[in-house]
Every structure is written in structure tokens, then in C-alpha cells.
Design an enzyme around this catalytic site. Structure first.
Site, PDB file in Angstrom:
ATOM      1  N   ARG A  24      -9.230   0.891   9.159  1.00 13.42           N
ATOM      2  CA  ARG A  24      -8.753  -0.457   9.465  1.00 13.42           C
ATOM      3  C   ARG A  24      -9.765  -1.248  10.280  1.00 13.42           C
ATOM      4  NH1 ARG A  24      -2.871   0.679   9.140  1.00 13.42           N
ATOM      5  NH2 ARG A  24      -1.686  -1.260   9.110  1.00 13.42           N
ATOM      6  N   ARG A  40       0.144  -8.636  13.875  1.00 13.56           N
ATOM      7  CA  ARG A  40      -0.505  -7.742  12.899  1.00 13.56           C
ATOM      8  C   ARG A  40      -1.450  -8.515  11.988  1.00 13.56           C
ATOM      9  NH1 ARG A  40       4.570  -5.147  10.427  1.00 13.56           N
ATOM     10  NH2 ARG A  40       3.200  -3.942   9.084  1.00 13.56           N
ATOM     11  N   ARG A  95      11.680  -5.642   4.660  1.00 14.18           N
ATOM     12  CA  ARG A  95      11.469  -4.201   4.471  1.00 14.18           C
ATOM     13  C   ARG A  95      12.480  -3.376   5.261  1.00 14.18           C
ATOM     14  NH1 ARG A  95       5.635  -1.797   5.146  1.00 14.18           N
ATOM     15  NH2 ARG A  95       5.694  -2.761   7.194  1.00 14.18           N
ATOM     16  N   ARG A 119      11.646  -1.695  10.869  1.00 13.49           N
ATOM     17  CA  ARG A 119      10.597  -1.292  11.817  1.00 13.49           C
ATOM     18  C   ARG A 119      10.470  -2.317  12.929  1.00 13.49           C
ATOM     19  NH1 ARG A 119       5.378   0.274   8.150  1.00 13.49           N
ATOM     20  NH2 ARG A 119       4.384  -0.820   9.876  1.00 13.49           N
ATOM     21  N   LYS A 130       0.830  -1.210   0.000  1.00 14.90           N
ATOM     22  CA  LYS A 130       0.000   0.000   0.000  1.00 14.90           C
ATOM     23  C   LYS A 130       0.862   1.258   0.000  1.00 14.90           C
ATOM     24  CE  LYS A 130      -2.196  -1.101   3.890  1.00 14.90           C
ATOM     25  NZ  LYS A 130      -1.615  -2.428   4.216  1.00 14.90           N
TER      26      LYS A 130
HETATM   27  P1  AMP Z   1       1.220   0.785   8.822  1.00 12.49           P
HETATM   28  O1  AMP Z   1       2.366   1.688   8.561  1.00 12.49           O
HETATM   29  O2  AMP Z   1      -0.005   1.114   7.990  1.00 12.49           O
HETATM   30  O3  AMP Z   1       1.589  -0.680   8.736  1.00 12.49           O
HETATM   31  O4  AMP Z   1       0.772   1.037  10.328  1.00 12.49           O
HETATM   32  C1  AMP Z   1       1.631   0.742  11.397  1.00 12.49           C
HETATM   33  C2  AMP Z   1       0.853   0.582  12.669  1.00 12.49           C
HETATM   34  O5  AMP Z   1       0.194   1.825  13.003  1.00 12.49           O
HETATM   35  C3  AMP Z   1      -0.273  -0.443  12.621  1.00 12.49           C
HETATM   36  O6  AMP Z   1       0.175  -1.770  12.820  1.00 12.49           O
HETATM   37  C4  AMP Z   1      -1.158   0.055  13.759  1.00 12.49           C
HETATM   38  O7  AMP Z   1      -0.591  -0.275  15.015  1.00 12.49           O
HETATM   39  C5  AMP Z   1      -1.059   1.571  13.608  1.00 12.49           C
HETATM   40  N1  AMP Z   1      -2.127   2.064  12.724  1.00 12.49           N
HETATM   41  C6  AMP Z   1      -1.977   2.639  11.501  1.00 12.49           C
HETATM   42  N2  AMP Z   1      -3.161   2.944  10.970  1.00 12.49           N
HETATM   43  C7  AMP Z   1      -4.104   2.548  11.868  1.00 12.49           C
HETATM   44  C8  AMP Z   1      -5.517   2.559  11.886  1.00 12.49           C
HETATM   45  N3  AMP Z   1      -6.225   3.041  10.858  1.00 12.49           N
HETATM   46  N4  AMP Z   1      -6.138   2.057  12.979  1.00 12.49           N
HETATM   47  C9  AMP Z   1      -5.443   1.572  14.031  1.00 12.49           C
HETATM   48  N5  AMP Z   1      -4.112   1.503  14.070  1.00 12.49           N
HETATM   49  C10 AMP Z   1      -3.434   1.993  12.996  1.00 12.49           C
END
Ligand code: AMP
Length: 216
Positions: free
Chosen positions: A88, A171, A127, A160, A13
Site C-alpha cells: 500500500r 482512507r 458493505r 466495519r 479487491k
Molecule cells: P482493508 O481490509 O484492505 O481495507 O484494510 C483495512 C485497514 O487495514 C486499512 O485501512 C489499513 O488501516 C490497514 N491495512 C491493511 N493493509 C495495509 C497495508 N498494506 N499497509 C498499511 N495498512 C494496512
């Protein structure tokens, strides 16, 4: 063009959204990136988010929804947005629809990046992210010209905390329990377009680009 990119962790994404945002001149809004910025700056929000993120859990809905609502008010998001990582959960999607309706706006498309679990895990475990500008690389799929150094800004690349195997497992559990239902949620509203993200990245990107051209 108001677009949501949906898909499991490791679907690509963020990688695709970054390219599409540059090409179509609309902001790439990643809630994950917003949290990582806040964490880096050591803010109260960053500290709160970190306690969930590092273990692979979702940040509470009310925190995320507020952040997105504020971000969408900024002038650059007036002509459109590519949302990556939001919504999400179903409650986030419901509140998001209310926020858009109140602003007289609507979503043009929800694009589901369908990805086999093996591809997701391979992408997440290799990554690397730039500490400075947030650009994404991969040790095999998207290697930087110089190991450990960002091609774009020269910043240091790191893994990360939530790309560790235990956090990846968590996750996926969160994704299956809370996010996957959004596919049916948006499909039932006739808004979902599915794109195969299990194929080489260039092919997925080409399909996304032609979709965006049709939307624009
Ligand atoms: P990402 O970079 O999209 O993988 O997001 C990293 C982490 O941020 C996720 O695993 C969640 O812990 C948190 N996070 C990001 N977006 C959301 C969301 N819309 N709702 C809840 N947690 C989020």
C-alpha cells in the site's frame, strides 16, 4: 501464480480475490483480514493495528511487511498467492520485491482495479462483513439471503468501523497520498494490468478470470 490486486478502498479487491482464490486454488492473503482477525482475538498486534485502522489510517510499513513476509513462508503460499491490500506504499513495494527476490520468486502480475470514486463510496457505505468468517456482503449489490446473517456460515453481519463516512474520507486521503503512486511504480516496471472495476461486478470478475487463466 503470484498476483497483487491494487485499487482504491471499495474497488472490490476482497470480493474478487475470494472467488479467484477458490477457483484457482491459491491463498487469498488480505492484510486487512489478518489485522481484523488479530483485533478480534485481542492480541498485542490487533490492539496496535486497531488504533490506526478504526480512524482510516495505514498501519506502519514495518509492521505490515513483517506480517506478509511470515505469511508467504507458509506452505500453502508456495504455489502462489493473491495479495489484497498489500503493498500500500512505495516502501512496502520495495521491501516486498526484496523479500520475493531473496526467496527466488517474482510477481507475475499487478492487477489494478480502476474504480470511479462514486462506485467505491457506494460499495463501502453499504458493505457488511461476517464477524465469524469475514465474508463480504452489500446491502444492495450483494444482499445476504437473510438480512444481517452470513449466507456461508450463519454468522452475524456487521458494518466495519472504518466504513463510517469520516473513516472513509480518511482512507481515501491515505490512498491518494500513499498508495496511488504504486500504479505508476508498477506500470514503469511493465507489470501493471488495468481492469475496469467501475462496471457491474460480474463483468470485472469475468475479465479477472480470463486474465488468471492466461497467467496460469
Ligand atoms: P482493508 O481490509 O484492505 O481495507 O484494510 C483495512 C485497514 O487495514 C486499512 O485501512 C489499513 O488501516 C490497514 N491495512 C491493511 N493493509 C495495509 C497495508 N498494506 N499497509 C498499511 N495498512 C494496512
Amino acid at each position: 501464480m503470484n498476483v497483487v490486486l491494487l485499487g482504491p478502498p471499495g474497488a472490490g479487491k476482497g470480493t474478487h480475490a475470494a472467488v479467484l482464490a477458490r477457483e484457482f486454488q491459491i491463498p487469498h492473503i488480505s492484510t486487512g483480514d489478518i489485522f481484523r482477525e488479530e483485533m478480534k482475538a485481542g492480541t498485542k498486534l490487533g490492539k496496535l493495528a486497531q488504533s490506526y485502522i478504526d480512524d482510516g489510517h495505514l498501519v506502519p510499513d514495518e509492521v505490515v511487511v513483517k506480517i506478509v513476509a511470515e505469511r508467504l513462508k507458509r506452505p500453502d503460499a508456495r504455489k502462489g498467492f493473491i495479495l489484497d491490500g498489500f503493498p500500500r506504499t512505495i516502501p512496502q513495494a520495495v521491501q516486498f520485491a526484496e523479500i520475493l527476490a531473496a526467496a527466488g520468486r517474482k510477481l507475475d502480475a499487478v492487477i489494478y482495479l480502476e474504480t470511479p470514486p462514486e462506485a467505491s463510496i457506494q460499495r463501502l457505505s453499504g458493505r457488511r462483513v461476517c464477524r465469524k468468517c469475514g465474508a463480504n456482503f452489500h446491502v444492495e449489490n450483494i444482499p445476504p439471503r437473510k438480512e444481517g446473517v452470513c449466507d456461508r456460515c450463519g454468522g452475524e453481519l456487521y458494518q466495519r468501523e472504518d466504513d463510517r463516512p469520516e473513516a472513509i474520507r480518511e482512507r481515501f486521503k491515505e490512498y491518494q497520498a500513499k498508495t496511488e503512486g504504486l500504479v505508476a511504480f508498477y506500470r514503469d516496471q511493465g507489470m501493471l494490468t488495468t481492469v475496469d472495476a467501475g462496471v457491474p461486478r460480474e463483468r470485472t470478475l469475468a475479465e479477472l478470470q480470463s486474465l488468471f487463466r492466461r497467467l496460469g
